[in-house]
Design a protein around this motif. Structure first.
Motif, mmCIF file in Angstrom:
data_model
loop_
_atom_site.group_PDB
_atom_site.id
_atom_site.type_symbol
_atom_site.label_atom_id
_atom_site.label_comp_id
_atom_site.label_asym_id
_atom_site.label_seq_id
_atom_site.Cartn_x
_atom_site.Cartn_y
_atom_site.Cartn_z
ATOM 1 N N PRO A 124 -0.840 8.585 5.395
ATOM 2 C CA PRO A 124 -1.465 10.701 5.316
ATOM 3 C C PRO A 124 -0.782 11.154 4.040
ATOM 4 N N ALA A 125 -0.005 11.566 3.671
ATOM 5 C CA ALA A 125 0.183 12.110 2.519
ATOM 6 C C ALA A 125 -1.142 11.479 0.906
ATOM 7 N N PHE A 126 -0.838 10.545 1.778
ATOM 8 C CA PHE A 126 -1.450 9.001 0.706
ATOM 9 C C PHE A 126 -3.037 10.379 0.594
ATOM 10 N N LYS A 127 -3.805 10.165 1.810
ATOM 11 C CA LYS A 127 -5.345 10.674 2.158
ATOM 12 C C LYS A 127 -5.904 12.240 1.928
ATOM 13 N N GLU A 128 -4.250 12.576 2.316
ATOM 14 C CA GLU A 128 -4.132 14.118 1.963
ATOM 15 C C GLU A 128 -4.606 14.163 -0.039
ATOM 16 N N LYS A 129 -4.009 13.100 -0.942
ATOM 17 C CA LYS A 129 -4.162 13.653 -1.723
ATOM 18 C C LYS A 129 -5.962 12.934 -2.364
ATOM 19 N N HIS A 130 -5.921 11.796 -1.926
ATOM 20 C CA HIS A 130 -6.883 11.233 -1.985
ATOM 21 C C HIS A 130 -7.888 10.668 -1.247
ATOM 22 N N PRO A 131 -8.339 12.217 -0.430
ATOM 23 C CA PRO A 131 -9.304 11.234 0.887
ATOM 24 C C PRO A 131 -10.378 10.743 0.280
ATOM 25 N N ASN A 132 -10.689 10.309 -0.773
ATOM 26 C CA ASN A 132 -12.226 9.909 -1.454
ATOM 27 C C ASN A 132 -11.688 8.234 -1.301
ATOM 28 N N ILE A 133 -10.053 7.577 -1.223
ATOM 29 C CA ILE A 133 -9.984 6.789 -1.585
ATOM 30 C C ILE A 133 -9.650 5.531 0.148
ATOM 31 N N ASP A 134 -10.063 4.806 0.173
ATOM 32 C CA ASP A 134 -10.025 3.511 1.722
ATOM 33 C C ASP A 134 -9.045 2.468 0.769
ATOM 34 N N VAL A 135 -7.549 2.333 1.989
ATOM 35 C CA VAL A 135 -7.235 1.649 1.698
ATOM 36 C C VAL A 135 -7.720 0.229 2.058
ATOM 37 N N LYS A 136 -7.602 -1.072 2.340
ATOM 38 C CA LYS A 136 -7.853 -1.985 3.184
ATOM 39 C C LYS A 136 -6.538 -3.470 3.113
ATOM 40 N N PHE A 137 -6.124 -3.537 4.718
ATOM 41 C CA PHE A 137 -4.821 -3.777 4.313
ATOM 42 C C PHE A 137 -5.161 -4.681 4.742
ATOM 43 N N ARG A 138 -4.522 -6.144 4.370
ATOM 44 C CA ARG A 138 -5.247 -7.590 4.221
ATOM 45 C C ARG A 138 -4.176 -7.886 5.156
ATOM 46 N N ALA A 139 -4.344 -9.473 6.257
ATOM 47 C CA ALA A 139 -3.197 -10.076 6.080
ATOM 48 C C ALA A 139 -1.584 -10.256 5.380
ATOM 49 N N THR A 140 -0.341 -9.522 5.764
ATOM 50 C CA THR A 140 0.370 -9.310 5.309
ATOM 51 C C THR A 140 0.848 -11.649 4.951
ATOM 52 N N TYR A 141 1.551 -11.693 4.185
ATOM 53 C CA TYR A 141 2.599 -13.083 3.500
ATOM 54 C C TYR A 141 3.821 -12.565 4.796
ATOM 55 N N GLU A 142 3.488 -14.171 4.613
ATOM 56 C CA GLU A 142 5.751 -13.940 5.323
ATOM 57 C C GLU A 142 6.323 -13.894 4.230
ATOM 58 N N SER A 143 6.296 -14.206 3.423
ATOM 59 C CA SER A 143 7.328 -14.169 2.543
ATOM 60 C C SER A 143 6.986 -13.925 1.519
ATOM 61 N N TYR A 144 7.811 -13.523 -0.218
ATOM 62 C CA TYR A 144 7.285 -13.954 -1.324
ATOM 63 C C TYR A 144 6.792 -15.423 -1.915
ATOM 64 N N GLU A 145 7.055 -16.150 -1.236
ATOM 65 C CA GLU A 145 6.464 -17.115 -1.707
ATOM 66 C C GLU A 145 5.345 -17.578 -1.096
ATOM 67 N N ASP A 146 5.292 -17.068 -0.689
ATOM 68 C CA ASP A 146 3.861 -17.306 0.133
ATOM 69 C C ASP A 146 2.839 -16.715 -0.782
ATOM 70 N N GLY A 147 3.425 -15.220 -0.696
ATOM 71 C CA GLY A 147 2.039 -14.228 -1.106
ATOM 72 C C GLY A 147 1.829 -15.233 -2.719
ATOM 73 N N THR A 148 2.964 -15.091 -3.692
ATOM 74 C CA THR A 148 2.378 -15.913 -4.724
ATOM 75 C C THR A 148 1.706 -17.309 -4.791
ATOM 76 N N ASN A 149 1.569 -17.733 -3.610
ATOM 77 C CA ASN A 149 1.025 -19.114 -3.189
ATOM 78 C C ASN A 149 -0.614 -18.160 -3.231
ATOM 79 N N THR A 150 -0.530 -17.519 -1.856
ATOM 80 C CA THR A 150 -1.962 -16.915 -1.670
ATOM 81 C C THR A 150 -2.275 -16.524 -2.788
ATOM 82 N N VAL A 151 -1.884 -15.705 -3.802
ATOM 83 C CA VAL A 151 -2.441 -15.068 -4.736
ATOM 84 C C VAL A 151 -3.255 -16.133 -6.097
#
Length: 415
Positions: free
Chosen positions: A44-71
């Protein structure tokens, strides 16, 4: 009628212009069970400051290792998110591969960057080759979680400060009929607890560019783990199950990251929960590894608006206002001076369980990545070795140490 049509045309023109000004960025992070509530609280606070920016959330990584492998995979396929949250110990490989982008050009344009709470001590966690590649979002340290009802029922009134004392508490709980007195976080991401035992002895696992698995401190760490696992009869359960069991009042002591505190409190049963400093190997730890993650810019968009929107998101979530939600919704500490000293001035006094990790900040040391392209594979080798201690498959720690040294050496750039 002509005036009405003109007004409608102007309204349509304005809405079209606003739609054209809207920017969508894609964002990915790990550990949904910890951070979903955090980002929900921030939006809510982010949208109030930046109403023109939409953040699309991707499927979450299981762990930091998974996050690095995915990237790393997404970099090959050309499907990188604009912003990714990466473990503090996993940033360097993304810099070396040219995936993470320097934030220096954006920082240079900020006139009030230091006032927002960013200073060298915090930025150093994500500074590589004298350039900032990420803004730390959340920092954790290992702590003890204690079910004081179970402790007191076993005749224990004070928190243990060493692992020998922890083992004594285990034995008292077992004598009082507790089947599973302890969960010790050997399985936490990045061999974090092995590094915690080594830093407790003031020894980094990577010392002057070489692995220190063959050191006396590494052997002492393996032997300490074996003592805890065997003398406390620790069960080999998956870590999410352990967190649930502790919250349900089935485990007496849990040693884990402070990051899980918010999740535990939200699901906690009817018992007194107290957190305590991470015990030491006969004395107070000399250091502890900083866990946590950082916001990293990985956008491949050539549109300056997307780049600026990604920076606006990174800056907001790590700023005093955004980072304060980290402390309120999790057990992480915001690595932001403004959040900790201004916005959260009274928060920690009212929430002493979340203050435990803050009190350990003088012990903060680097959470170290392993050299070369096989860092993730080395992490898995060490993980598998420690699990053998948990299951009782490995009983001779000198022999296990030698096996780990040999296996890891085969994965290192220079053997």
């Amino acid at each position: 009628m002509k005036h009405t049509i003109s007004a409608m045309a102007l309204a349509l023109s304005a809405s079209t212009a606003m739609a054209q000004d809207n920017v969508t960025i894609e964002f990915a992070y790990s550990y949904s069970h910890l951070f979903d509530v955090t980002y929900e609280a921030m939006m809510p606070a982010f949208k109030e400051k930046h109403p023109n920016i939409d953040v699309k959330f991707r499927a979450t990584y299981e762990s930091y290792e998974d996050g690095t492998n995915t990237v790393l995979r997404e970099a090959v396929s050309g499907t990188l998110p604009d912003v990714t949250m990466q473990g503090l110990n996993r940033q360097q490989i993304l810099v070396e591969k040219g995936i993470a982008q320097s934030l220096e050009p954006f920082i240079a344009k900020e006139t009030d960057f230091a006032k927002d709470g960013y200073h060298d001590a915090m930025l150093s966690l994500s500074t590589i080759d004298d350039a900032v590649y990420g803004l730390p979002f959340s920092v954790s340290l290992p702590v003890g979680y204690y079910n004081m009802d179970m402790m007191k029922a076993a005749g224990v009134e004070s928190l243990p400060t060493t692992w020998d004392e922890v083992i004594t508490v285990c034995e008292k709980m077992k004598a009082n009929g507790v089947d599973n007195p302890i969960f010790w976080g050997w399985s936490v991401t990045g061999n974090w607890f092995l590094q915690a035992l080594m830093w407790s002895q003031d020894k980094p696992i990577v010392d002057n560019g070489r692995m220190a698995l063959d050191s006396p401190e590494a052997l002492a760490a393996l032997e300490q783990m074996q003592e805890i696992f065997t003398k406390c009869d620790m069960q080999n359960i998956e870590w999410k199950a352990a967190l649930s069991s502790f919250a349900a009042g089935e485990i007496g002591m849990m040693f884990w990251s402070t990051s899980a505190l918010g999740a535990v409190e939200r699901s906690q049963g009817d018992f007194e929960l107290v957190t305590g400093a991470f015990p030491g190997m006969g004395e107070t730890p000399k250091g502890l590894p900083a866990g946590g993650n950082a916001a990293v810019l990985t956008s491949t968009s050539e549109d300056p608006k997307v780049q600026e929107a990604a920076w606006a998101w990174i800056k907001f979530i790590t700023s005093g206002e955004g980072a304060a939600e980290v402390a309120k919704t999790t057990g992480y500490m915001p690595p932001n001076k403004a959040a900790n000293e201004v916005i959260l001035a009274d928060f920690y006094e009212a929430n002493p369980n979340k203050k435990t990790a803050v009190d350990q900040l003088p012990l903060l040391r680097d959470w170290l990545a392993y050299p070369g392209d096989n860092g993730l594979a080395i992490t898995q080798v060490i993980y598998d070795g420690i699990e053998r201690i948990v299951t009782g498959d490995a009983t001779d720690m000198k022999e296990l140490q030698q096996e780990l040294v040999e296996e890891v050496s085969d994965l290192l750039p220079n053997g």
